[in-house]
Design an enzyme around this catalytic site. Structure first.
Site, PDB file in Angstrom:
ATOM      1  N   GLU A 177       0.809  -1.217   0.000  1.00  0.00           N
ATOM      2  CA  GLU A 177       0.000   0.000   0.000  1.00  0.00           C
ATOM      3  C   GLU A 177       0.846   1.274   0.000  1.00  0.00           C
ATOM      4  O   GLU A 177       0.648   2.154  -0.853  1.00  0.00           O
ATOM      5  CB  GLU A 177      -0.974   0.016   1.181  1.00  0.00           C
ATOM      6  CG  GLU A 177      -1.914  -1.162   1.238  1.00  0.00           C
ATOM      7  CD  GLU A 177      -1.401  -2.283   2.121  1.00  0.00           C
ATOM      8  OE1 GLU A 177      -0.257  -2.709   1.908  1.00  0.00           O
ATOM      9  OE2 GLU A 177      -2.143  -2.716   3.019  1.00  0.00           O
ATOM     10  N   LEU A 194      18.901 -27.599  -5.697  1.00  0.00           N
ATOM     11  CA  LEU A 194      17.634 -27.059  -5.203  1.00  0.00           C
ATOM     12  C   LEU A 194      17.548 -25.532  -5.299  1.00  0.00           C
ATOM     13  O   LEU A 194      16.864 -24.889  -4.504  1.00  0.00           O
ATOM     14  CB  LEU A 194      17.374 -27.508  -3.754  1.00  0.00           C
ATOM     15  CG  LEU A 194      17.253 -29.019  -3.534  1.00  0.00           C
ATOM     16  CD1 LEU A 194      17.025 -29.318  -2.062  1.00  0.00           C
ATOM     17  CD2 LEU A 194      16.136 -29.615  -4.380  1.00  0.00           C
ATOM     18  N   THR A 243      16.991 -38.377  -1.116  1.00  0.00           N
ATOM     19  CA  THR A 243      17.054 -37.661  -2.390  1.00  0.00           C
ATOM     20  C   THR A 243      18.419 -37.015  -2.575  1.00  0.00           C
ATOM     21  O   THR A 243      18.983 -37.011  -3.676  1.00  0.00           O
ATOM     22  CB  THR A 243      15.946 -36.591  -2.448  1.00  0.00           C
ATOM     23  OG1 THR A 243      14.676 -37.238  -2.466  1.00  0.00           O
ATOM     24  CG2 THR A 243      16.080 -35.722  -3.687  1.00  0.00           C
ATOM     25  N   SER A 278       4.930 -39.489   3.585  1.00  0.00           N
ATOM     26  CA  SER A 278       4.758 -39.125   4.993  1.00  0.00           C
ATOM     27  C   SER A 278       3.965 -37.831   5.139  1.00  0.00           C
ATOM     28  O   SER A 278       3.129 -37.701   6.037  1.00  0.00           O
ATOM     29  CB  SER A 278       6.122 -38.995   5.677  1.00  0.00           C
ATOM     30  OG  SER A 278       6.864 -37.902   5.164  1.00  0.00           O
ATOM     31  N   CYS A 285      -0.410   0.662   7.717  1.00  0.00           N
ATOM     32  CA  CYS A 285      -0.787   1.049   6.351  1.00  0.00           C
ATOM     33  C   CYS A 285      -2.110   1.810   6.348  1.00  0.00           C
ATOM     34  O   CYS A 285      -2.321   2.688   5.503  1.00  0.00           O
ATOM     35  CB  CYS A 285      -0.894  -0.195   5.471  1.00  0.00           C
ATOM     36  SG  CYS A 285       0.695  -0.984   5.123  1.00  0.00           S
ATOM     37  N   GLU A 299       9.746 -31.491  -2.311  1.00  0.00           N
ATOM     38  CA  GLU A 299      10.122 -32.079  -3.595  1.00  0.00           C
ATOM     39  C   GLU A 299      10.415 -33.579  -3.534  1.00  0.00           C
ATOM     40  O   GLU A 299      10.623 -34.193  -4.572  1.00  0.00           O
ATOM     41  CB  GLU A 299      11.325 -31.340  -4.189  1.00  0.00           C
ATOM     42  CG  GLU A 299      10.974 -29.983  -4.763  1.00  0.00           C
ATOM     43  CD  GLU A 299      11.821 -29.619  -5.973  1.00  0.00           C
ATOM     44  OE1 GLU A 299      12.110 -30.493  -6.802  1.00  0.00           O
ATOM     45  OE2 GLU A 299      12.190 -28.441  -6.082  1.00  0.00           O
ATOM     46  N   ASP A 325      20.597 -38.034  -5.747  1.00  0.00           N
ATOM     47  CA  ASP A 325      20.610 -37.079  -6.855  1.00  0.00           C
ATOM     48  C   ASP A 325      21.640 -35.961  -6.727  1.00  0.00           C
ATOM     49  O   ASP A 325      21.960 -35.308  -7.727  1.00  0.00           O
ATOM     50  CB  ASP A 325      19.226 -36.419  -6.995  1.00  0.00           C
ATOM     51  CG  ASP A 325      18.125 -37.424  -7.282  1.00  0.00           C
ATOM     52  OD1 ASP A 325      18.452 -38.587  -7.581  1.00  0.00           O
ATOM     53  OD2 ASP A 325      16.946 -37.041  -7.200  1.00  0.00           O
ATOM     54  N   ALA A 380       6.878 -35.352  -9.836  1.00  0.00           N
ATOM     55  CA  ALA A 380       7.058 -35.574 -11.270  1.00  0.00           C
ATOM     56  C   ALA A 380       7.027 -37.076 -11.485  1.00  0.00           C
ATOM     57  O   ALA A 380       7.934 -37.793 -11.036  1.00  0.00           O
ATOM     58  CB  ALA A 380       8.371 -34.971 -11.755  1.00  0.00           C
TER      59      ALA A 380
END
Length: 381
Positions: free
Chosen positions: A70, A222, A214, A321, A102, A313, A218, A172
């Site tokens: 604002e 990130l 992960t 979970s 504001c 991800e 991999d 994915a």
């Protein structure tokens, strides 16, 4: 006959005014989204000042959460704000925080009318901002584009109401519902357009979370790898109860450039924690149950550290979970056109993907094609 003509003309003007209000509010919402992922813990608010049908000021919450949307719009409008209408995506604040209210800035600017999308559930505001404006003689209308505003401010609302971030699960999957090849081996499932959309989502979230599995499989960075947007990368969060995070991983190597938080057990070895801390990571110790981190206190801890929008991800165990715990608010399901095979890694481990796609708590919000891949967004009802 003359009366009927005048009545029709009046009705047409009313419809035109409503259409203009909606158009200006949609612009305010678009502006507010520029701040997603960069204003936490403050909400990403958009604001537009309009006088005689002309936009005289635009603003959105700036990085770090201040200035608010604002006052930014009012500053750009200057004297033209006097007698104008302000469109804002969230109720203007009425309390003194790290910046003045504001609502007071709006009153001082001489705004005549405020169109506010939604009331702020923050107990320090909760209708008091609108009440202060009305008490100053300003016309206040609330509710235009309410659903869109609620979605844009979901992180702020969830943190205020539930004490945890708004959780977005990204999956994915292949055409046969797998997220990896046999043995957890990484496999390309989606194409460039889908990956670019994921990176944009990362930039719009405060933090992105993965499990240690992960990371070991991999070695992800990130970060947001869209051109010119690396500085908008979220905080990286790793669930690592036993502190197995390798010191030579991409996450650790970049910990001083992009924040890295490692959530571990309160029983984890002090030497391993000290080594990660020396590399620039923050190690957060939490109580565990049977050697596993409990999600409710984990999410509460992230909210206490000002995280409002959390992107999860993976991998499959972490995703399952979160779904099982009932703390997923939104699911981004990207599906590639090719199959991985029966020996691939199921998207949710032992839990079927129908726990999302055919579950009453979730409904489809939107579906789209990204070249050869599909994107379906589910939201909790």
């Amino acid at each position: 006959m003359i009366f009927r003509i005048l009545e029709d003309q009046y009705a047409e003007k009313i419809q035109q005014a409503k259409a203009a209000d909606r158009r200006f509010m949609q612009l305010a919402l678009t502006l507010g989204r520029r701040g997603l992922g960069r204003t936490w813990p403050n909400p990403a608010v958009g604001a537009v000042v309009v006088k005689d049908g002309v936009i005289v000021g635009r603003g959105w919450t700036q990085p770090g959460g201040r200035p608010h949307g604002e006052p930014e719009a009012l500053r750009r409008a200057g004297e033209a704000a006097r007698g104008a209408t302000l469109y804002v995506t969230l109720e203007p604040c009425s309390h003194v925080g790290k910046s003045p209210p504001c609502a007071d800035a709006i009153i001082a600017a001489g705004i005549a009318r405020v169109v506010s999308a939604i009331e702020d559930p923050n107990p320090e505001v909760a209708g008091q901002g609108h009440a202060r404006l009305r008490a100053a003689g300003i016309t206040v209308e609330v509710g235009l584009c309410h659903a869109d505003a609620a979605r844009d401010h979901a992180g702020h609302f969830r943190r205020v109401r539930s004490g945890r971030p708004h959780v977005i699960l990204k999956l994915a999957v292949s055409s046969d519902d797998k997220i990896g090849a046999a043995g957890g081996k990484p496999v390309a499932i989606t194409g460039e357009a889908a990956r670019a959309r994921v990176h944009l989502l990362r930039a719009q979230c405060d933090a992105v979370l993965v499990g240690i599995g992960t990371v070991l499989a991999d070695d992800p960075a990130l970060t947001c790898r869209l051109p010119g947007m690396s500085k908008q990368s979220p905080v990286r969060v790793v669930l690592d109860a036993a502190l197995r995070l390798p010191g030579d991983s991409k996450l650790v190597h970049s910990a001083r450039e992009t924040p890295l938080w490692v959530l571990t057990s309160d029983q984890a070895e002090a030497a391993a924690a000290a080594k990660l801390g020396g590399a620039g990571a923050q190690v957060l110790r939490l109580k565990t149950t049977a050697g596993k981190l409990d999600l409710p206190p984990l999410l509460h801890e992230l909210a206490q550290r000002d995280i409002t929008r959390l992107m999860v991800e993976g991998g499959s165990q972490v995703a399952a979970s979160f779904v099982a715990a009932g703390v997923v608010d939104e699911v981004w399901l990207l599906r590639g056109p090719d199959a991985v095979g029966a020996d691939g890694v199921p998207a949710l481990g032992a839990m079927p993907l129908t726990a999302i796609t055919q579950s009453p708590p979730f409904r489809v919000r939107v579906s789209d094609m990204l070249e050869r891949d599909s994107l379906t967004i589910y939201e909790r009802v």
